[in-house]
Design an enzyme around this catalytic site. Structure first.
Site, mmCIF file in Angstrom:
data_model
loop_
_atom_site.group_PDB
_atom_site.id
_atom_site.type_symbol
_atom_site.label_atom_id
_atom_site.label_comp_id
_atom_site.label_asym_id
_atom_site.label_seq_id
_atom_site.Cartn_x
_atom_site.Cartn_y
_atom_site.Cartn_z
ATOM 1 N N SER B 95 0.791 -1.227 0.000
ATOM 2 C CA SER B 95 0.000 0.000 0.000
ATOM 3 C C SER B 95 0.827 1.282 0.000
ATOM 4 O O SER B 95 0.283 2.374 -0.148
ATOM 5 C CB SER B 95 -0.984 -0.002 1.171
ATOM 6 O OG SER B 95 -0.336 0.259 2.375
ATOM 7 N N LYS B 138 -6.604 4.426 8.350
ATOM 8 C CA LYS B 138 -5.637 5.318 7.715
ATOM 9 C C LYS B 138 -6.151 6.759 7.657
ATOM 10 O O LYS B 138 -5.400 7.713 7.894
ATOM 11 C CB LYS B 138 -5.303 4.824 6.303
ATOM 12 C CG LYS B 138 -4.406 3.579 6.300
ATOM 13 C CD LYS B 138 -4.274 2.990 4.900
ATOM 14 C CE LYS B 138 -3.278 1.835 4.879
ATOM 15 N NZ LYS B 138 -3.248 1.141 3.568
#
Ligand SMILES: [Ca+2]
Ligand SMILES: [Ca+2]
Ligand SMILES: [Ca+2]
Ligand SMILES: [Ca+2]
Ligand SMILES: [Ca+2]
Ligand SMILES: [Ca+2]
Ligand SMILES: [Ca+2]
Ligand SMILES: [Ca+2]
Ligand SMILES: [Ca+2]
Ligand SMILES: [Ca+2]
Ligand SMILES: [Ca+2]
Ligand SMILES: [Ca+2]
Lengths: 195, 195, 195, 195, 195, 195
Positions: B95, B138
């Site tokens: 990611s 996140k």
């Protein structure tokens, strides 16, 4: 999140067919030519050793047969990178060989791979296309993902008995024994040069 | 000691978003171009093999698409180094691909990455941005660290349902499917040349 | 046999601070530039992978920021060797980063590192100094070994509460957030050229 | 079959002192310079990683300090090979560092190492000689093998209390803190050139 | 799906004989010369270490004996690739040495290997053909696959007692002690040049 | 199938003596010089690490002492390949060092190794011949294989007591302490040049 057929905008991407524990699916094989450096091959996508060797075979075939593949006298003495997303999913086996060769031939020739064609098959260094497993699941996955045509090894013809009639009618199936025949189907015509 | 948003003074640093057992956090991805030597990539920060491959993909994308990324005809035939502090903390996963690409594009173009923008997303060799996990944690971490905007993969749009409204109002969210769109948001305009 | 402060006679040695099971101690970080060959980094001293990465980061920082470090236009395109005695003692961790950078900057600039200054701190590729562990034991060790000053990461300021007052009075403590600030303290002035 | 002192006929051999389960013994450290190729170091003799690093440190020291070692402006940009017989006996540890440096300095300078001098000691990249273990057994072995002199690290002086008086009288002991001092004792004078 | 004899259309393929748990079979050994780059050997097909060494020996023999093999002054200073399909089947052992040498000699000389000839035998660096196991199963497999002739090591003559008479009558057997003799049988005459 | 003495037709082969669980036997050590490329050493024959190091030592000795070995100013800056058949039999130990050196010296000088001479012994980088094990079994094997002479390390003289008198009378035994002495016995005179 499974992949679906997409329009392919630039050379260097081909649509492969794979089988996982959860059935068939399509995957994209990407390639890039790095602008300079020693010839070589960088491979990513958590590929197992058989699949890494497939990429080496595909590149060696393209480099040693560029003329015979109708690719003109392309310059292949550069470093290449082959990637198979998704990056965290381990993948292995020889059946992406045809898609890898198509991707690299596309990149070298500048001709796009058709986005509506899926392909599976092991490739040998001399360009033979050898049979692979999971044909039924792969054809079903191609159909489900919206592909119009698939390229399969000729020696897998007997496996087509298992594919349902309605799928066989919806998806055009090409059986090939040589990589040249696969590329003739998969690669788009060269872009017309602007006058 | 978690990191917080900082003003970024020079090209070659981007702010990524990560998830650990203790929740989300931001991390910095750094890159440097070594003054000479063979082209290549040195990677530090105790990165696992998937994350190392992300860095390879990011560099190969930047090197093979420098023109299309609007980076001018930058010279990319040099050795690069990518580091993700803290140096003793193992890290892995795909990611950070968008942040790695932004860092390298920044370095190559000389344009700084905005210090108030966090980003997450897997990148492919051809520049597609693929969905990743941990979106809610996140975005919360980005908010907590003081970031004003975050860049997320378009295919993660459904995950935004889980983000509390007050956070969504405080943090501007960009959904992107291509790395070019991420770079257009993340990179600052070129420095005006002194007259 | 623990090391003690020494007069440093030539460029390429710095005094680091470490923690072992037996408490803090000082160690020397040595560097040499090999007269020719491809640029690269040879590392000895039974260093673990985090500490090896620290040496790579330190060299990459020095090579990519030579100008900004005030090192003149030193030639850094050579092979370097970093060694941390004693040769049979395994060592690991990121906290020798500042000492490694000082050693290499000393070698490249020809300016000696001061022999009465100890230092600890993780370094990032962009030159940030990150906090490390064992501050109390390290400052005590510096005092015991006869060092006059120590350089510590700014973000370790809270740890100084644990250091006894008499040690804090005997040892001058510098808190730094950037490697440039550490080098400004640690490197001696350039040798005056003979007229 | 233990080794005994021999006359050394050509540059590139030095006599080291080692300790095994069966007590001390002498061993020979050999070096050769290969006639051309990239600079580098090939190591044989079933050496463990600490001893391999010793050879790397010894060569890096000689290459980076050739002038300071009084070796003239020898050309050191060649591949070197270091071997420690017997070839099937595993060996490890840092204490052959001084002998390795003497062997390489001998080879580079063309000055033979004296065959009646044994030596032990760890070397650092900057040329410090660090203390090692097994001093008593090593000095006894030197005596038994017929060596006239031994070179030991200065910081091992306290260990000499354990050496029997009759051995100390028979074997001249040199304590050194720097490799230059060891080389001044161990290397023969340059051959006079034939007129 | 076992392989059967095929017409061989281009240089760089030879027919080997192997034994598996399921009996004897034929396999193809492929080689390609890459258009440029450093001389070297890339090997694929999941080959074990003994079989990989066979490929190295075969190439080294061809490169060092090109004149003696009657191959003219072929240019052999290029990278080669040897592949043994099928790509996912592990293979090992020294008995493909003769086929590997024939494949490479074919490629270098431009002379095709005859498609109706199978071969087995270990090769040494100097061109001796050493005996191998499984002779009976291999000859039976050659017969079953439709091969007309087989090349076997001379020192395997005693093993032919086990081959049934009808097979020995159908398959012409050549016993050879040197690789030159195998190549004289296996390689087709050079193509006549068009006038 | 044990090997027997053979006439040696070309440079680059020597006859070694080995011991296995089944007693002594002879083996051939082969070498080839590749026509171009970087200097280096490729080793095959399933050799263990001690035996691989023997080959490295042998080549380094020949390359660094070509003049002293009476080999003229041979060009040794090429890649070499050493192979010890049979290819699937693991082998290890230092005792093939003399045979490896003889093979390489033969190849470099163009002088054949005598086919009726067997040899065993460890070699050091400086050319000393060190004692090895299994002397009795090796001499018996040499006799059984039809060899007329054997070369043994001088320090193995005491082991000859175990060799039966009739064998000692049939086989001429040479004891050597230096590789030059072994080569003087083993290498044939240079071919007379045709007038
Ligand atoms: Ca370049
Ligand atoms: Ca595998
Ligand atoms: Ca350079
Ligand atoms: Ca992994
Ligand atoms: Ca050089
Ligand atoms: Ca570790
Ligand atoms: Ca050369
Ligand atoms: Ca160790
Ligand atoms: Ca090239
Ligand atoms: Ca094996
Ligand atoms: Ca070449
Ligand atoms: Ca071993």
């Amino acid at each position: 999140q499974r992949e679906t057929a997409v329009e392919i905008d630039e050379p260097g991407v081909a649509t492969g067919l794979a089988v996982t524990g959860a059935g068939g699916e399509i995957l994209f094989v990407e390639a890039a030519a790095l602008p300079d450096g020693e010839s070589g091959l960088q491979i990513t996508g958590q590929l197992g050793d058989v699949m890494r060797e497939s990429a080496q075979i595909a590149l060696a075939h393209v480099r040693s047969h560029a003329g015979g593949l109708g690719l003109g006298d392309a310059v292949t003495d550069r470093p290449y990178h082959v990637h198979v997303p998704a990056g965290a999913t381990p993948k292995d086996g020889p059946s992406a060989g045809v898609a890898m060769t198509a991707t690299l031939a596309s990149l070298v020739s500048g001709r796009r791979v058709r986005g509506d064609v899926g392909m599976t098959g092991e490739i040998t260094l001399q360009g033979k296309v050898l049979p692979v497993g999971g044909i039924t699941a792969k054809v079903l996955a191609a159909h489900r993902a919206g592909l119009a045509e698939v390229i399969l090894p000729g020696r897998n013809a007997p496996d087509l008995d298992e594919v349902p009639d309605e799928v066989r009618e919806a998806v055009q199936i090409h059986l090939v024994d040589r990589i040249e025949d696969a590329l003739a189907i998969a690669l788009e015509a060269p872009e017309a040069l602007a006058a």
